[in-house]
Design a protein around this motif. Structure first.
Motif, PDB file in Angstrom:
ATOM      1  N   UNK A  37       0.847  -1.186   0.000  1.00 32.55           N
ATOM      2  CA  UNK A  37       0.000   0.000   0.000  1.00 32.55           C
ATOM      3  C   UNK A  37       0.883   1.236   0.000  1.00 32.55           C
ATOM      4  N   UNK A  38       0.304   2.387   0.297  1.00 33.12           N
ATOM      5  CA  UNK A  38       1.077   3.630   0.291  1.00 33.12           C
ATOM      6  C   UNK A  38       2.099   3.691   1.412  1.00 33.12           C
ATOM      7  N   UNK A  39       1.691   3.394   2.620  1.00 33.86           N
ATOM      8  CA  UNK A  39       2.600   3.504   3.760  1.00 33.86           C
ATOM      9  C   UNK A  39       2.613   2.231   4.599  1.00 33.86           C
ATOM     10  N   UNK A  40       2.205   1.116   4.006  1.00 32.99           N
ATOM     11  CA  UNK A  40       2.132  -0.141   4.732  1.00 32.99           C
ATOM     12  C   UNK A  40       2.173  -1.305   3.753  1.00 32.99           C
ATOM     13  N   UNK A  41       2.404  -2.501   4.271  1.00 29.31           N
ATOM     14  CA  UNK A  41       2.252  -3.726   3.494  1.00 29.31           C
ATOM     15  C   UNK A  41       1.321  -4.636   4.287  1.00 29.31           C
ATOM     16  N   UNK A  42       0.568  -5.439   3.584  1.00 20.90           N
ATOM     17  CA  UNK A  42      -0.299  -6.412   4.237  1.00 20.90           C
ATOM     18  C   UNK A  42      -0.010  -7.794   3.668  1.00 20.90           C
ATOM     19  N   UNK A  56      -0.344  -6.509   9.095  1.00 15.89           N
ATOM     20  CA  UNK A  56      -0.081  -5.177   8.557  1.00 15.89           C
ATOM     21  C   UNK A  56       1.275  -4.753   9.106  1.00 15.89           C
ATOM     22  N   UNK A  57       2.197  -4.374   8.220  1.00  9.87           N
ATOM     23  CA  UNK A  57       3.517  -3.903   8.629  1.00  9.87           C
ATOM     24  C   UNK A  57       3.671  -2.491   8.096  1.00  9.87           C
ATOM     25  N   UNK A  58       4.012  -1.561   8.984  1.00 10.31           N
ATOM     26  CA  UNK A  58       4.202  -0.185   8.557  1.00 10.31           C
ATOM     27  C   UNK A  58       5.343   0.459   9.309  1.00 10.31           C
ATOM     28  N   UNK A  59       5.855   1.512   8.731  1.00 10.11           N
ATOM     29  CA  UNK A  59       6.941   2.248   9.353  1.00 10.11           C
ATOM     30  C   UNK A  59       6.389   3.290  10.304  1.00 10.11           C
ATOM     31  N   UNK A  60       7.278   4.136  10.787  1.00 12.32           N
ATOM     32  CA  UNK A  60       6.846   5.189  11.708  1.00 12.32           C
ATOM     33  C   UNK A  60       7.189   4.824  13.129  1.00 12.32           C
ATOM     34  N   UNK A  61       6.171   4.784  13.976  1.00 18.80           N
ATOM     35  CA  UNK A  61       6.426   4.436  15.375  1.00 18.80           C
ATOM     36  C   UNK A  61       6.905   2.989  15.479  1.00 18.80           C
ATOM     37  N   UNK A  62       7.453   2.644  16.613  1.00 15.56           N
ATOM     38  CA  UNK A  62       7.957   1.291  16.822  1.00 15.56           C
ATOM     39  C   UNK A  62       7.069   0.576  17.833  1.00 15.56           C
ATOM     40  N   UNK A  63       6.615  -0.632  17.470  1.00 12.96           N
ATOM     41  CA  UNK A  63       5.795  -1.416  18.384  1.00 12.96           C
ATOM     42  C   UNK A  63       5.075  -2.526  17.648  1.00 12.96           C
ATOM     43  N   UNK A 106      -6.151  -7.532  13.839  1.00 10.64           N
ATOM     44  CA  UNK A 106      -5.070  -7.862  12.922  1.00 10.64           C
ATOM     45  C   UNK A 106      -3.780  -7.884  13.711  1.00 10.64           C
ATOM     46  N   UNK A 107      -2.771  -8.522  13.175  1.00  7.40           N
ATOM     47  CA  UNK A 107      -1.422  -8.413  13.712  1.00  7.40           C
ATOM     48  C   UNK A 107      -0.800  -7.185  13.062  1.00  7.40           C
ATOM     49  N   UNK A 108      -0.456  -6.192  13.862  1.00 10.08           N
ATOM     50  CA  UNK A 108       0.118  -4.944  13.348  1.00 10.08           C
ATOM     51  C   UNK A 108       1.538  -4.798  13.862  1.00 10.08           C
ATOM     52  N   UNK A 109       2.479  -4.674  12.945  1.00  9.74           N
ATOM     53  CA  UNK A 109       3.882  -4.511  13.304  1.00  9.74           C
ATOM     54  C   UNK A 109       4.335  -3.151  12.791  1.00  9.74           C
ATOM     55  N   UNK A 110       4.878  -2.363  13.686  1.00 11.11           N
ATOM     56  CA  UNK A 110       5.369  -1.030  13.329  1.00 11.11           C
ATOM     57  C   UNK A 110       6.891  -1.036  13.468  1.00 11.11           C
TER      58      UNK A 110
END
Length: 131
Positions: A37-42, A56-63, A106-110
């Motif tokens: 996607x624009x700022x994430x991958x799924x 969902x994996x996205x950049x930015x904050x960590x967590x 969802x499992x969200x990884x930042x």
């Protein structure tokens, strides 16, 4: 370590991992393909019950926000999770320790580097150990 480490942070984090983790949950996820996607991958993975779970994996904050069905969290909220993967082309080990932010559908990884590697389709398995 056969291929070595992806970076100094991976090596340091790997060495800090306790040998005998008192894990709240541990999962190994095989990822067929990422959707960018624009700022994430799924990605979609299948859990132990045969249900399709979204990552969902996205950049930015960590967590990390854990997905309850994958980790079977009951009463004990883990404080952190170790995320490891092996880079396909190099065999290098990528390791990060992420704070657990909560539980979601969802499992969200930042994590910036994991996101960028997913965009490049550089790995196809992720192990997550919640402690």
């Amino acid at each position: 370590m056969k291929g070595g480490f992806y970076d100094e942070l991976s090596e340091k984090t790997y060495r800090e991992m306790p040998l005998r983790l008192q894990a709240v949950g541990k999962v190994m996820l095989h990822i067929d393909r990422f959707e960018v996607g624009q700022s994430y991958v799924t990605a979609k993975v299948e859990d132990r019950n045969g249900d399709r779970i979204s990552i969902n994996i996205e950049g930015g904050r960590t967590g990390i926000d854990l997905q309850e069905n994958l980790f079977r969290i009951k009463g004990v909220m883990p404080k952190s999770a170790y995320v490891t993967t092996t880079i396909n082309d190099t065999g290098k080990l990528f390791v990060r320790k992420l704070p657990v932010l909560g539980v979601k559908d969802w499992l969200l990884i930042y994590e910036d580097d994991l996101f960028l590697l997913a965009v490049k389709d550089a790995y196809d398995e992720v192990e997550i150990i919640a402690v």
